[in-house]
Design an enzyme around this catalytic site. Structure first.
Site, PDB file in Angstrom:
ATOM      1  N   LYS A  59      -4.184  -2.201  10.413  1.00 41.07           N
ATOM      2  CA  LYS A  59      -4.580  -2.122   8.861  1.00 41.07           C
ATOM      3  C   LYS A  59      -4.893  -3.683   8.183  1.00 41.07           C
ATOM      4  CE  LYS A  59      -3.126   2.349   7.608  1.00 41.07           C
ATOM      5  NZ  LYS A  59      -4.123   2.904   6.627  1.00 41.07           N
TER       6      LYS A  59
ATOM      7  N   THR B  15      -8.779  -6.147   4.124  1.00 42.87           N
ATOM      8  CA  THR B  15      -8.541  -4.920   2.979  1.00 42.87           C
ATOM      9  C   THR B  15      -9.601  -5.499   1.997  1.00 42.87           C
ATOM     10  OG1 THR B  15      -6.101  -4.589   3.528  1.00 42.87           O
ATOM     11  CG2 THR B  15      -6.961  -3.721   1.364  1.00 42.87           C
TER      12      THR B  15
ATOM     13  N   GLU C 243     -10.455   3.721   3.692  1.00 41.08           N
ATOM     14  CA  GLU C 243      -9.421   4.577   3.085  1.00 41.08           C
ATOM     15  C   GLU C 243      -9.891   4.303   1.483  1.00 41.08           C
ATOM     16  OE1 GLU C 243      -5.814   5.447   5.529  1.00 41.08           O
ATOM     17  OE2 GLU C 243      -5.630   3.768   4.420  1.00 41.08           O
TER      18      GLU C 243
ATOM     19  N   ASP D 267      -8.886   0.230   2.234  1.00 39.98           N
ATOM     20  CA  ASP D 267      -7.888  -0.313   3.195  1.00 39.98           C
ATOM     21  C   ASP D 267      -8.539   0.248   4.456  1.00 39.98           C
ATOM     22  OD1 ASP D 267      -5.591  -0.692   4.473  1.00 39.98           O
ATOM     23  OD2 ASP D 267      -4.680   1.048   3.959  1.00 39.98           O
TER      24      ASP D 267
ATOM     25  N   ARG E 249      -7.642   3.575  13.673  1.00 41.54           N
ATOM     26  CA  ARG E 249      -6.891   4.729  13.831  1.00 41.54           C
ATOM     27  C   ARG E 249      -6.216   4.599  15.101  1.00 41.54           C
ATOM     28  NH1 ARG E 249      -5.586   5.862   8.647  1.00 41.54           N
ATOM     29  NH2 ARG E 249      -7.519   6.630   7.300  1.00 41.54           N
TER      30      ARG E 249
ATOM     31  N   GLU F   7      -9.397  12.400   7.937  1.00 38.72           N
ATOM     32  CA  GLU F   7      -9.491  13.691   7.321  1.00 38.72           C
ATOM     33  C   GLU F   7     -10.878  14.371   7.256  1.00 38.72           C
ATOM     34  OE1 GLU F   7      -7.022  13.966   3.452  1.00 38.72           O
ATOM     35  OE2 GLU F   7      -7.293  11.686   4.082  1.00 38.72           O
TER      36      GLU F   7
ATOM     37  N   HIS G 223      -3.705  13.968   1.110  1.00 34.48           N
ATOM     38  CA  HIS G 223      -3.675  13.039   2.200  1.00 34.48           C
ATOM     39  C   HIS G 223      -2.557  12.921   3.011  1.00 34.48           C
ATOM     40  CE1 HIS G 223      -4.758   9.508   4.439  1.00 34.48           C
ATOM     41  NE2 HIS G 223      -3.777   8.736   4.013  1.00 34.48           N
TER      42      HIS G 223
ATOM     43  N   ASP H 156       0.826  -1.125   0.027  1.00 31.19           N
ATOM     44  CA  ASP H 156      -0.221   0.204  -0.158  1.00 31.19           C
ATOM     45  C   ASP H 156       0.968   1.258  -0.062  1.00 31.19           C
ATOM     46  OD1 ASP H 156      -2.377   1.494   0.015  1.00 31.19           O
ATOM     47  OD2 ASP H 156      -2.355   1.616   2.339  1.00 31.19           O
TER      48      ASP H 156
ATOM     49  N   GLU I  44      -9.087   3.929  -2.322  1.00 33.90           N
ATOM     50  CA  GLU I  44      -8.029   3.793  -2.758  1.00 33.90           C
ATOM     51  C   GLU I  44      -8.350   3.178  -4.302  1.00 33.90           C
ATOM     52  OE1 GLU I  44      -4.540   2.334  -0.788  1.00 33.90           O
ATOM     53  OE2 GLU I  44      -5.245   2.926   1.241  1.00 33.90           O
TER      54      GLU I  44
ATOM     55  N   GLN J 238      -3.752   2.088  15.286  1.00 29.86           N
ATOM     56  CA  GLN J 238      -2.513   2.247  14.286  1.00 29.86           C
ATOM     57  C   GLN J 238      -1.773   3.602  14.997  1.00 29.86           C
ATOM     58  OE1 GLN J 238      -3.991   4.337  10.857  1.00 29.86           O
ATOM     59  NE2 GLN J 238      -1.913   5.019   9.966  1.00 29.86           N
TER      60      GLN J 238
HETATM   61  O1  LIG Z   1       1.280   9.054   8.123  1.00 28.05           O
HETATM   62  C1  LIG Z   1       1.120   7.961   8.685  1.00 28.05           C
HETATM   63  O2  LIG Z   1       1.705   7.578   9.914  1.00 28.05           O
HETATM   64  C2  LIG Z   1       0.471   6.830   8.003  1.00 28.05           C
HETATM   65  C3  LIG Z   1      -0.666   6.850   7.136  1.00 28.05           C
HETATM   66  C4  LIG Z   1      -1.442   5.671   6.702  1.00 28.05           C
HETATM   67  O3  LIG Z   1      -2.529   5.457   7.286  1.00 28.05           O
HETATM   68  C5  LIG Z   1      -0.966   4.663   5.900  1.00 28.05           C
HETATM   69  C6  LIG Z   1      -1.446   4.453   4.813  1.00 28.05           C
HETATM   70  O4  LIG Z   1      -2.309   3.569   4.506  1.00 28.05           O
HETATM   71  C7  LIG Z   1      -1.286   5.277   3.358  1.00 28.05           C
HETATM   72  C8  LIG Z   1      -2.280   5.665   2.512  1.00 28.05           C
HETATM   73  O5  LIG Z   1      -3.754   5.116   2.746  1.00 28.05           O
HETATM   74  O6  LIG Z   1      -2.338   6.682   1.922  1.00 28.05           O
HETATM   75 CA   LIG Z   2      -3.872   2.984   3.002  1.00 31.50          CA
HETATM   76 MG   LIG Z   3      -6.235  -2.630   5.204  1.00 28.27          MG
END
Ligand SMILES: O=C(O)/C=C/C(=O)CC(=O)CC(=O)O
Ligand SMILES: [Ca+2]
Ligand SMILES: [Mg+2]
Length: 431
Positions: free
Chosen positions: A265, A269, A211, A245, A249, A378, A128, A121, A213, A252
């Site tokens: 994550k 997916t 997410e 995805d 949070r 966001e 973003h 990914d 994508e 994470q």
């Molecule tokens: O900036 C970070 O610490 C991580 C961000 C994310 O969530 C990673 C990711 O899945 C990237 C994305 O989907 O653009």
């Molecule tokens: Ca992602």
């Molecule tokens: Mg995922």
């Protein structure tokens, strides 16, 4: 008047002969017999049966329970098969043989259409990445110093890639210890890390997110120690699909330093059931945004663009995200800073090989406008600004919420090319 044939589509059907995405389906009378299907309007052509009916040389590839052998066969075969399919579906000579092999979409079950090899990914949207940087790391710059020099990515978990419509169980995990500090369910930064002595919480995520994508599916493999240049993109990439995805949070933000996303994550997916061939998106190709730093030669696509060479650059895909049927965002894929060709070149520049079934996703697609942001982190600014939906406010996803990504691209003439949707419903955590 005789009923309309499924072969007679409206001239502007977004699943017309210019599209022809591939999937794998079963029918209720033969639930163990997986077959390659090609979507045509609201029907699915049994591609293996069609190949048998017309005596196609590609019967072994199309009569298989996954797309992998077809994906591995390479671009000349992909183009020949696509031309055959178009002929079968549009020329009257084949009508009587092909018409009985079309199943209404509502009568089939769709499956994960290929065996996923590795899953990567990326993080290719400047909007973003800057927004997440501001939210997670408010005391640093919005982008890390490497961000404009390479497509940043992480390796995900191939075994938990699931097909659209698979329920997603709310994951459980470690959450930041409260310990007199802002807790993990408050809009907060990572700077609030408490002393090591405080025990983390454990339980279902309170900050489940989607997410939006776009993912690329590798068909033709590449050998070890042979980087794939930008110009190799169309020889290796079989097709495109939408991807969600799912991200927890709070898990994470507590676990990701210093090695990046892990259990926050890897629980699920979701990918669409339909893989759109790259050739269906020829009219959607567009120049990526102007890059504001020079690129190393293996990533530099400016020469190819200036010469109008046949390199893919960006793709004009218009995505819509809906929660329980209510649109909440319209992320523009054309705004992505890094292209899929650059991602492929970067993934292999160290000599890593490609395998059939490798899946690499763009990263969250966010545009410059607030209504173009591709995740709730966001859209709600980490829970500070709840979304107002007809069924109530949302900061993050609730049990029972259904997230659906759809997209279309400009096609030939005035026709649109629809991408297969990816949808998934959140179900409660299981202790
Ligand atoms: O900036 C970070 O610490 C991580 C961000 C994310 O969530 C990673 C990711 O899945 C990237 C994305 O989907 O653009
Ligand atoms: Ca992602
Ligand atoms: Mg995922």
């Amino acid at each position: 008047m005789p009923p309309l044939s499924p072969l007679d589509l409206a001239h502007d059907d977004p699943y017309g002969p210019h599209n022809l995405p591939y999937g794998v389906f079963t029918t209720p009378d033969a639930p163990d017999l997986r077959r390659i299907g090609v979507r045509y309007g609201d029907h699915v052509l049994d591609a293996g049966a069609a190949a048998a009916a017309v005596g196609s040389p590609h019967i072994a590839l199309l009569g298989h329970p996954t797309l992998n052998p077809l994906m591995a066969a390479g671009r000349p075969v992909w183009q020949a098969v696509r031309e055959e399919l178009r002929t079968w579906l549009t020329e009257s000579a084949h009508r009587s043989a092909i018409e009985p092999l079309l199943h209404p979409l509502t009568t089939v079950v769709l499956h994960l259409p290929f065996e996923v090899a590795d899953y990567v990914d990326f993080y290719a949207s400047e909007h973003h990445a800057s927004n997440v940087g501001r939210i997670f790391r408010p005391d640093g710059g919005p982008l890390t110093p490497n961000w404009k020099h390479m497509p940043i990515g992480y390796h995900g978990r191939a075994g938990t890639v699931v097909v659209s419509d698979t329920p997603v169980v709310r994951p459980r995990g470690q959450l930041r210890p409260p310990a007199g500090q802002p807790t993990s369910d408050q809009p907060t930064s990572d700077q609030s890390a408490p002393a090591h002595s405080a025990l983390p919480l454990f339980g279902p995520t309170r900050r489940l997110d989607f997410e939006a994508e776009v993912a690329f599916v590798v068909g033709a493999p590449s050998p070890f120690n042979t980087p794939v240049p930008l110009s190799g993109f169309h020889d290796h990439v079989f097709g495109v699909c939408l991807l969600n995805d799912w991200s927890a949070r709070d898990i994470q933000s507590w676990e990701y330093r210093p090695l990046g996303p892990f259990l926050g994550k890897s629980f699920a997916t979701s990918v669409a059931a339909w893989i759109t061939p790259l050739d269906a998106l020829a009219a959607a190709r567009t120049a990526p945004p102007t890059r504001d730093v020079p690129l190393l030669p293996y990533l530099d696509d400016s020469a190819a663009d200036a010469a109008g060479a046949a390199e893919p650059g960006g793709l004009d895909l218009r995505i819509e995200v809906a929660i329980n049927g209510h649109p909440v965002s319209h992320p523009p894929f054309a705004a992505m800073y890094w292209t899929a060709a650059q991602q492929l070149a970067h993934m292999t520049v160290n000599g890593a090989s490609l395998r059939t079934g490798d899946l690499f996703a763009s990263g969250t697609v966010s545009g410059p406008e607030p209504h173009q942001r591709g995740c709730l982190l966001e859209l709600t600014w980490s829970g500070r600004d709840p979304l107002r939906l007809p069924d109530g406010e949302r900061t993050f996803l609730e049990d029972g919420d259904e997230v659906t990504l759809t997209a279309w691209a400009p096609g030939p003439g005035n026709n649109r090319v629809a991408l297969g949707e990816v949808t998934g419903c959140v179900v409660p955590s299981t202790p």
